[in-house]
Design an enzyme around this catalytic site. Structure first.
Site, short mmCIF file in Angstrom:
data_model
loop_
_atom_site.label_atom_id
_atom_site.label_comp_id
_atom_site.label_asym_id
_atom_site.label_seq_id
_atom_site.Cartn_x
_atom_site.Cartn_y
_atom_site.Cartn_z
CD GLU A 1 77.87 44.96 43.49
OE1 GLU A 1 76.83 44.31 43.50
OE2 GLU A 1 78.19 45.77 44.38
CG ASN B 1 70.79 56.01 49.98
OD1 ASN B 1 70.75 55.32 50.98
ND2 ASN B 1 71.79 55.98 49.14
CE1 TYR C 1 63.67 50.86 43.58
CE2 TYR C 1 63.35 49.83 41.43
CZ TYR C 1 64.03 50.71 42.24
OH TYR C 1 65.07 51.43 41.74
CB CYS D 1 70.42 52.26 46.93
SG CYS D 1 71.53 53.16 47.96
CG HIS D 2 74.77 49.53 43.66
ND1 HIS D 2 75.22 49.79 44.94
CD2 HIS D 2 75.36 48.40 43.26
CE1 HIS D 2 76.06 48.82 45.27
NE2 HIS D 2 76.17 47.96 44.28
#
Length: 103
Positions: A83, A48, A26, A56-57
DNA sequence: TATTTGACCAAGA
DNA sequence: ATCTTGGCCAAAT
Protein backbone atom coordinates in the site's frame (compact mmCIF):
# COMPACT_ATOMS: atom_id res chain seq x y z
CA UNK A 1 -23.13 6.50 29.60
CA UNK A 2 -25.42 4.64 27.35
CA UNK A 3 -23.37 2.19 25.35
CA UNK A 4 -25.57 0.24 23.06
CA UNK A 5 -22.84 -0.75 20.67
CA UNK A 6 -20.04 -3.06 21.64
CA UNK A 7 -16.70 -1.51 22.23
CA UNK A 8 -15.08 -3.58 19.51
CA UNK A 9 -17.75 -2.75 16.95
CA UNK A 10 -16.89 0.89 17.30
CA UNK A 11 -13.22 0.12 16.75
CA UNK A 12 -13.98 -1.45 13.41
CA UNK A 13 -16.12 1.51 12.44
CA UNK A 14 -13.28 3.97 12.84
CA UNK A 15 -10.68 1.68 11.40
CA UNK A 16 -12.71 1.40 8.24
CA UNK A 17 -12.30 5.13 7.70
CA UNK A 18 -8.54 4.86 7.36
CA UNK A 19 -7.63 5.39 3.70
CA UNK A 20 -5.30 3.12 1.82
CA UNK A 21 -1.69 4.18 2.01
CA UNK A 22 -2.15 5.47 5.54
CA UNK A 23 -2.02 3.90 8.95
CA UNK A 24 -3.47 4.63 12.34
CA UNK A 25 -2.57 3.67 15.86
CA UNK A 26 -4.36 1.81 18.60
CA UNK A 27 -4.22 4.92 20.68
CA UNK A 28 -5.71 7.15 18.00
CA UNK A 29 -8.66 4.83 17.63
CA UNK A 30 -9.22 4.78 21.34
CA UNK A 31 -8.99 8.55 21.41
CA UNK A 32 -11.52 8.82 18.62
CA UNK A 33 -13.95 6.86 20.75
CA UNK A 34 -13.16 9.04 23.75
CA UNK A 35 -11.64 6.17 25.60
CA UNK A 36 -8.20 5.14 26.78
CA UNK A 37 -8.64 1.48 26.12
CA UNK A 38 -5.87 1.19 23.57
CA UNK A 39 -5.16 -2.29 24.80
CA UNK A 40 -8.73 -3.37 24.44
CA UNK A 41 -8.59 -2.05 20.87
CA UNK A 42 -5.73 -4.40 20.06
CA UNK A 43 -7.66 -7.18 21.71
CA UNK A 44 -10.61 -6.57 19.43
CA UNK A 45 -8.37 -6.63 16.37
CA UNK A 46 -6.95 -9.96 17.35
CA UNK A 47 -10.39 -11.53 17.43
CA UNK A 48 -11.20 -9.75 14.20
CA UNK A 49 -14.62 -11.17 13.36
CA UNK A 50 -14.75 -8.96 10.26
CA UNK A 51 -11.59 -10.34 8.71
CA UNK A 52 -11.70 -9.02 5.11
CA UNK A 53 -13.99 -6.09 5.71
CA UNK A 54 -11.74 -4.31 8.16
CA UNK A 55 -8.15 -3.29 7.30
CA UNK A 56 -6.63 -4.39 10.57
CA UNK A 57 -3.19 -4.38 8.97
CA UNK A 58 -3.29 -0.58 8.91
CA UNK A 59 -3.21 -0.34 12.66
CA UNK A 60 0.22 0.09 14.19
CA UNK A 61 1.75 0.94 17.50
CA UNK A 62 1.87 4.59 18.49
CA UNK A 63 5.63 4.39 18.94
CA UNK A 64 5.99 3.73 15.22
CA UNK A 65 6.54 0.02 15.64
CA UNK A 66 4.48 -2.41 13.66
CA UNK A 67 2.78 -4.09 16.55
CA UNK A 68 1.19 -7.48 16.09
CA UNK A 69 -0.94 -9.21 13.53
CA UNK A 70 -3.18 -12.23 13.60
CA UNK A 71 -1.52 -13.77 10.53
CA UNK A 72 2.00 -12.85 11.54
CA UNK A 73 3.83 -9.55 11.77
CA UNK A 74 5.84 -10.31 8.63
CA UNK A 75 2.67 -10.61 6.59
CA UNK A 76 1.43 -7.35 7.96
CA UNK A 77 4.62 -5.62 6.85
CA UNK A 78 4.31 -7.06 3.38
CA UNK A 79 0.75 -5.82 2.99
CA UNK A 80 1.67 -2.37 4.19
CA UNK A 81 4.49 -2.30 1.68
CA UNK A 82 1.99 -3.04 -1.06
CA UNK A 83 0.00 0.00 0.00
CA UNK A 84 3.04 2.24 -0.21
CA UNK A 85 4.10 2.16 3.41
CA UNK A 86 7.68 1.16 3.97
CA UNK A 87 8.87 -0.59 7.05
CA UNK A 88 12.44 -0.74 8.24
CA UNK A 89 13.36 -3.28 10.86
CA UNK A 90 9.91 -3.49 12.46
CA UNK A 91 9.56 0.29 12.33
CA UNK A 92 7.50 2.51 10.04
CA UNK A 93 9.47 4.81 7.76
CA UNK A 94 8.29 8.44 7.92
CA UNK A 95 5.79 7.38 10.54
CA UNK A 96 4.54 10.88 11.31
CA UNK A 97 3.73 11.39 7.65
CA UNK A 98 1.88 8.14 7.09
CA UNK A 99 -0.21 8.20 10.23
CA UNK A 100 -3.86 9.11 9.92
CA UNK A 101 -5.70 10.87 12.74
CA UNK A 102 -9.41 11.24 13.32
CA UNK A 103 -9.37 14.80 14.62
C1' DT B 1 -18.30 -12.78 40.32
C1' DA B 2 -13.15 -12.73 40.23
C1' DT B 3 -8.97 -13.37 37.73
C1' DT B 4 -6.22 -13.40 33.67
C1' DT B 5 -5.01 -11.92 29.10
C1' DG B 6 -3.23 -9.08 25.41
C1' DA B 7 -1.87 -6.83 18.01
C1' DC B 8 -0.60 -1.02 24.00
C1' DC B 9 1.69 3.29 26.07
C1' DA B 10 4.70 6.48 28.59
C1' DA B 11 8.15 7.22 31.56
C1' DG B 12 12.48 6.14 33.92
C1' DA B 13 17.50 4.35 40.11
C1' DA C 1 19.40 4.47 22.26
C1' DT C 2 17.57 0.14 24.49
C1' DC C 3 15.14 -2.38 28.14
C1' DT C 4 12.08 -2.60 32.18
C1' DT C 5 8.09 -1.40 34.79
C1' DG C 6 3.66 0.01 36.08
C1' DG C 7 -0.73 1.42 34.45
C1' DC C 8 -4.58 0.98 31.37
C1' DC C 9 -9.35 -1.23 29.79
C1' DA C 10 -12.58 -4.44 27.50
C1' DA C 11 -13.21 -9.54 26.82
C1' DA C 12 -12.44 -14.10 27.63
C1' DT C 13 -11.81 -17.79 31.27
Amino acid sequence: MVRKQKFSERCYFFLRKVPKGKVTTYKEIAKAMHSKAYRAVGNAMNKNPYAPRVPCHRVVSSTGEIGGYAHGTRKKIEMLGKEGIKVKNEKIVDFEKKIYKFD
